[in-house]
Design an enzyme around this catalytic site. Structure first.
Site, PDB file in Angstrom:
ATOM      1  CG  ASP A 483      -0.228   0.405   2.162  1.00 29.56           C
ATOM      2  OD1 ASP A 483       0.863  -0.801   2.800  1.00 29.56           O
ATOM      3  OD2 ASP A 483      -1.011   0.146   3.400  1.00 29.56           O
ATOM      4  NE  ARG A 487      -0.316   3.848   6.212  1.00 34.97           N
ATOM      5  CZ  ARG A 487      -0.758   4.339   6.229  1.00 34.97           C
ATOM      6  NH1 ARG A 487      -1.060   5.387   6.217  1.00 34.97           N
ATOM      7  NH2 ARG A 487      -2.002   3.603   5.198  1.00 34.97           N
ATOM      8  CG  ASP A 488       3.455   2.339  12.033  1.00 39.09           C
ATOM      9  OD1 ASP A 488       2.613   2.491  11.221  1.00 39.09           O
ATOM     10  OD2 ASP A 488       3.082   2.039  13.537  1.00 39.09           O
ATOM     11  CD  GLU A 489      -1.089   0.021   6.279  1.00 34.71           C
ATOM     12  OE1 GLU A 489      -1.321   1.211   7.100  1.00 34.71           O
ATOM     13  OE2 GLU A 489      -2.541  -0.880   6.192  1.00 34.71           O
ATOM     14  CG  ASP A 496      -4.726  -0.370  -1.002  1.00 32.44           C
ATOM     15  OD1 ASP A 496      -5.404  -1.375  -0.927  1.00 32.44           O
ATOM     16  OD2 ASP A 496      -4.402   0.209  -0.943  1.00 32.44           O
ATOM     17  CD1 TRP A 548      -8.133  -4.840   0.620  1.00 32.29           C
ATOM     18  CD2 TRP A 548     -10.263  -4.063   0.101  1.00 32.29           C
ATOM     19  NE1 TRP A 548      -7.944  -4.029   0.800  1.00 32.29           N
ATOM     20  CE2 TRP A 548      -9.585  -2.407   0.037  1.00 32.29           C
ATOM     21  CE3 TRP A 548     -11.255  -3.480  -0.192  1.00 32.29           C
ATOM     22  CZ2 TRP A 548      -9.032  -1.350   0.497  1.00 32.29           C
ATOM     23  CZ3 TRP A 548     -11.743  -1.482  -0.379  1.00 32.29           C
ATOM     24  CH2 TRP A 548     -10.721  -1.063  -0.227  1.00 32.29           C
ATOM     25  CD  GLU A 754      -3.437   6.038   2.999  1.00 31.52           C
ATOM     26  OE1 GLU A 754      -2.723   6.804   4.065  1.00 31.52           O
ATOM     27  OE2 GLU A 754      -3.991   5.284   3.516  1.00 31.52           O
ATOM     28  CG  HIS A 775      -1.775   4.541   0.215  1.00 30.62           C
ATOM     29  ND1 HIS A 775      -1.019   4.583   1.284  1.00 30.62           N
ATOM     30  CD2 HIS A 775      -2.805   3.909  -0.150  1.00 30.62           C
ATOM     31  CE1 HIS A 775      -1.628   4.111   1.190  1.00 30.62           C
ATOM     32  NE2 HIS A 775      -2.105   3.710   1.859  1.00 30.62           N
TER      33      HIS A 775
HETATM   34  C1  BGC Z   1      -4.114   0.799   3.818  1.00 26.85           C
HETATM   35  C2  BGC Z   1      -4.628   0.751   2.454  1.00 26.85           C
HETATM   36  C3  BGC Z   1      -5.816  -0.356   2.738  1.00 26.85           C
HETATM   37  C4  BGC Z   1      -6.976   0.309   4.002  1.00 26.85           C
HETATM   38  C5  BGC Z   1      -7.673  -0.917   3.700  1.00 26.85           C
HETATM   39  C6  BGC Z   1      -5.114   1.108   4.915  1.00 26.85           C
HETATM   40  O1  BGC Z   1      -4.205   0.879   6.349  1.00 26.85           O
HETATM   41  O2  BGC Z   1      -3.114   1.891   3.936  1.00 26.85           O
HETATM   42  O3  BGC Z   1      -4.259   1.225   1.686  1.00 26.85           O
HETATM   43  O4  BGC Z   1      -6.182  -0.827   1.205  1.00 26.85           O
HETATM   44  O5  BGC Z   1      -5.998  -0.061   4.959  1.00 26.85           O
HETATM   45  O6  BGC Z   1      -8.638  -0.681   4.214  1.00 26.85           O
END
Ligand code: BGC
Length: 909
Positions: A483, A487-489, A496, A548, A754, A775
């Site tokens: 995504d 950041r911490d993700e 996406d 998703w 994003e 994003h």
């Molecule tokens: C992500 C998104 C992802 C979403 C789900 C977010 O935290 O960055 O890109 O699809 O969560 O809703």
């Protein structure tokens, strides 16, 4: 006079050039054909495959001779010879016959090596440093305890000396890590890939790489070594605080086998086992999210070359290889693909030096440093600056993105390689003196997906939009499609990926990238048949949300559509069926209202997300069913195809009954509701026009702004352009006020944000809790630039760019556009220009490809090709009501068409 014969070139196996490791069931061949000339086509082909060392000719000792196969196909050719031997090398070549009966002669030969048996082929053991993180305590000192510091440990260095007594003819290193590795032989870094072996669910499948290291071997003593780091395996990724820094395991491990083949045919194996030694060195910690710390004073100089005294080194922790299959990496390696120089260096209020690279990117910074020993130089990374000129890092959440270097007194270089940062700016503090721009470089790091598309037009900002979409892709296609990279993700979110998949394919060659990730998607599938929101799944064990989980069908379908790859469909068909069964079991009434997981709906729609969840979910289910029918047909399963067509018809009826009014209004009335209904063919035919008018009215009511989030945005412009409203599509595109793509551009975006309002002139930054500036999802409009502005598309029902539909949807306000797409059959390019009364369309069609060319015009009957021929037929142009298009059928070659331009109102771009 006969044209010279077509020549097969660019031979690939599983979308890769001469792969060194490939699973036998992935061996599929493809080639392009050189020889542009009107109507050139392949009529037949013959492929030969021989074990390495055997003569590659029809009377050689072949493992496969396809014989002459009457077929126009130049891709997706499945190996059908003798069983391929594990670890063996094969060479192959192809010849073709063209439409004039001429044979091409044999192509240059290509090669592939078969992966080792995923379990039997491996005798090595996993090794690591004895010490694991429990024994490391956070540094003592004043102030609060740092929860991260205690989990960051030095990168293990591992080595093994061995001797080679005879001349070697070949040497292969098969190597992987739980974590990341950098392998070294006799002082040389092996290969140019980073972040190897890549990210998978390490409990289910571990990828490995194969390197040809013949040239690095020496007579006498040799040293094989590796530095390993936490990576996705034992480091920070995502935001689950409970498992921070240890998703799969607590410390990295290495597994390697070096196979040396000698001239006399004998073999020597060196593998990871208890005979290896371990230590630590300059890399005091290395983490994908947190950053890397180097203290070069602690580097054991010469540790990876012969003659090093390793007396002080410890042994290794060694454990059995276990049952998890080891699989040759089917995807492209992560590489440094570009280096960028600073555009400016300024001082922030604290005196730190802030380097602006002019481009938001993913990678790291290399800095030359010289200063008194022990000086700490810190490099922090951020995407944007605060109004005071300092680095803005709040949106990184807990990711630190900080590298640190302790100087040794002499000249040194900080260059991390086991971390990744998303940044445009680097703040460098503690640097002795003023930074010289020549001493700082940003390395752009991502899966090495080669550019496939090009786009330019009379509107400079539109070209810029195409570029920032591509930069977003580069920043996020790193072993998995993430995504965001900062950041911490940094997770492989399926929603996406599906919305961006087609754009991704137009921008870059992602055939093998998606091939790799789709295994992750299938690996993550739950026993119920549900796909998960992210893959690899980490802790996500709920069924995925609509749009998703549907990526599990949409992305394989897209890969097949764009690359003609039915192998990918066959590989995942069973998983897709389980997903379809899962939805149907929960929703027998054909409205998808149950098992919606986290139902993110039209995620991040500006304002309120009013689209009904059940509507969005049902639309996606219907879409899945339609794609499943196409997929089943493509892999020769007509009964399944009929079943899915039947399911689609039932869902379509249920959708229309539940959500579509007699006047074409769609429930909830959002732009996204209309877009999904129209794109997914769920509006009864006689109401489509009315529904499209309602969509336009909804856009008008928003003062000609879009209101779509992640899910609606991708199909918004395609729907407008194909329902007679190309002008509205262009108007949304040209919109400069919020929410719009152009607002991002006007406000300095160099990657897609994003959120539409990530940073506004009035309110500043959006919530730091979720505000990435890189994003790609809202960049899914890229597909429209290729398919509708340039008109590079395929005939419905076809795949792999064998039958093109070249149909630009111009608007009065663009005066020209041109671009190209590097398809699996060769380069397709289009270019159009218009003056007040004339429209010219020029196309280049590769060999062995046919095209339906459709030229929009006010008087289609007056359109002519270069030889003065009229169109084969005239039809209504879908882009704008009341205009026409001239239809020509052509084969490969360069063609030009000219006719009266379309008229109509325009908006100044
Ligand atoms: C992500 C998104 C992802 C979403 C789900 C977010 O935290 O960055 O890109 O699809 O969560 O809703």
């Amino acid at each position: 006079m006969m044209a010279p014969p077509l020549t097969p070139v660019g031979l690939r196996c599983a979308h890769q050039v001469n792969p060194l490791g490939i699973a036998p069931d992935r061996v599929r061949m493809s080639w392009a054909l050189r020889g542009l000339g009107t109507g050139r086509a392949q009529r037949a082909y013959q492929v030969l495959v021989a074990p390495d060392g055997e003569q590659l000719s029809e009377d050689g000792n072949l493992s496969w001779d396809s014989g002459r196969v009457e077929s126009a196909s130049s891709g997706d050719i499945c190996y059908a010879g003798e069983a391929l031997a594990r670890g063996a090398r094969y060479t192959w070549q192809v010849r073709v016959w063209d439409d004039q009966g001429q044979a091409s002669g044999w192509s240059d030969s290509a090669a592939f090596e078969v992966e080792l048996d995923p379990s039997e082929g491996w005798l090595a053991s996993w090794i690591g440093r004895g010490q694991v993180r429990e024994s490391v305590s956070p540094p003592a000192g004043p102030g609060p305890v740092d929860p991260v510091a205690g989990t960051l440990t030095p990168a293990p260095y591992l080595r093994r000396a061995f001797s080679v007594d005879k001349p070697a003819v070949s040497a292969r290193l098969y190597v992987t890590a739980l974590g990341l590795y950098e392998a070294r032989l006799n002082g040389h870094r092996i290969g140019d890939a980073f972040l190897t072996p890549g990210w998978t669910d390490y409990g289910q499948r571990v990828l490995y790489q194969t390197y040809d290291v013949t040239g690095l071997l020496a007579a006498g003593e040799n040293v094989l070594g590796a530095i390993i780091a936490d990576g996705w395996y034992a480091g920070f990724v995502g935001y689950d605080a409970k498992r921070a820094g240890a998703h799969y395991g607590k410390a990295p491990e290495l597994l390697a086998q070096l196979a040396i083949t000698f001239a006399d045919g004998s073999r020597q194996w060196i593998m990871t086992d208890e005979s290896w030694q371990s230590a630590t060195g300059a890399i005091r910690h290395a983490d994908l999210l947190m950053g890397e710390k180097h203290d070069p004073r602690l580097e054991p100089a010469g540790w990876d070359v012969p003659g090093f005294d390793a007396a002080g080194w410890a042994g290794v922790r060694c454990r059995d290889r276990g049952a998890v299959p080891l699989v040759a990496d089917p995807g492209p390696p992560v590489r440094v693909t570009e280096e960028i120089r600073p555009v400016s260096i300024t001082r922030d209020p604290q005196g730190g030096q802030v380097v602006d690279f002019g481009q938001n990117l993913t990678g790291w910074v290399r800095v030359k440093v010289e200063g008194p020993a022990g000086t700490s130089v810190r490099v922090r990374h951020g995407e944007v600056l605060s109004p005071d000129g300092g680095l803005y890092t709040e949106n990184l959440r807990t990711a630190r993105q900080t590298d640190e270097y302790l100087t040794s007194g002499g000249p040194g270089v900080l260059e991390p390689r086991f971390t990744l940062h998303g940044f445009r700016y680097a703040e460098i503090s503690g640097y002795p003196g003023d930074l010289d721009p020549a001493d700082v470089t940003a390395s752009v790091v991502h899966s090495d997906i080669k550019p496939a598309g090009s786009f330019s037009s009379s509107a400079g900002w539109l070209d810029q939009l195409a570029q920032i979409i591509d930069w977003g892709q580069r920043g996020n296609f790193i072993s998995v499609p993430t995504d965001c990279p900062q950041r911490d993700e940094r997770l492989g979110w399926l929603g996406d990926a599906q919305i961006f998949a087609r754009t991704a394919c137009y921008n870059r060659d992602v055939a093998s990238f998606f091939a790799k990730w789709l295994d992750d998607v299938s690996d993550a599938q739950l026993p119920s048949g549900a796909f998960t929101d992210i893959a690899p799944a980490l802790t996500f064990d709920r069924p995925a949300a609509p749009a998703w989980g549907d990526a599990g069908v949409i992305v394989p379908w897209t890969a097949w559509k764009m690359y003609g790859d039915t192998g990918i469909l066959r590989r995942h068909f069973a998983a897709m069926e389980r997903w379809m069964d899962f939805i149907e079991r929960a929703n027998p009434d054909c409205l998808r209202s149950r098992e919606l997981g986290n139902s993110y709906n039209d995620w991040l729609a500006p304002g309120a997300d009013n689209t009904l969840h059940e509507l969005l979910a049902t639309a996606y289910w219907a879409h899945d069913a339609a794609l499943m029918a196409e997929i089943a047909d493509a892999i020769g399963r007509p009964e399944d195809a009929a079943g899915y067509r039947g399911l689609h018809a039932k869902i379509r009826t249920a959708f229309a009954d539940a959500f579509v009014g007699d006047d074409g209004q769609v429930a909830s009335g959002t732009q996204t509701a209309y877009v999904l209904g129209l794109h997914m063919g769920l509006i009864p035919d006689d109401l489509r026009e009315a529904a499209a008018d309602h969509l336009v009215a909804a856009i008008g009511a928003a003062d000609w702004h879009l209101t779509t989030g992640f899910v609606g945005v991708g199909y918004l412009l395609p729907v407008l352009s194909s329902t007679g409203h190309a002008d509205v599509a262009y108007r949304l595109l040209a919109q400069r006020s919020l929410p719009s793509w152009r607002y991002m551009l006007d406000n300095g975006a160099t990657t897609i944000w994003e959120r539409w309002d990530g940073r506004t002139r009035e309110d500043g930054f959006q919530s730091p809790q979720m505000n990435s500036f890189n994003h790609y999802s809202l960049g899914s409009v890229g597909e429209w630039l290729y398919r509708f502005v340039l008109g590079i598309d395929q005939e419905p029902g076809t795949a792999g760019f064998s039958h093109l539909l070249l149909r630009p949807h111009p608007d009065e306000t663009l005066t020209w556009a041109r671009g190209s797409y590097e398809s699996v059959r060769g380069t397709v390019s289009t270019s159009w220009s218009r003056s007040a009364d004339q429209f010219t369309f020029r196309v280049v069609i590769p060999a062995n490809v046919t095209a339906s060319v459709r030229v929009p015009s006010a008087r289609a009957a007056d359109v002519r090709d270069a030889a003065g021929n009229p169109p084969a037929s005239v039809a209504n142009f879908p882009g704008a009501a009341g205009t026409e298009e001239a239809v020509f059928s052509v084969g490969s070659g360069i063609h030009e068409f000219t006719g009266p331009a379309i008229a109509g109102p325009g908006h100044s771009l």
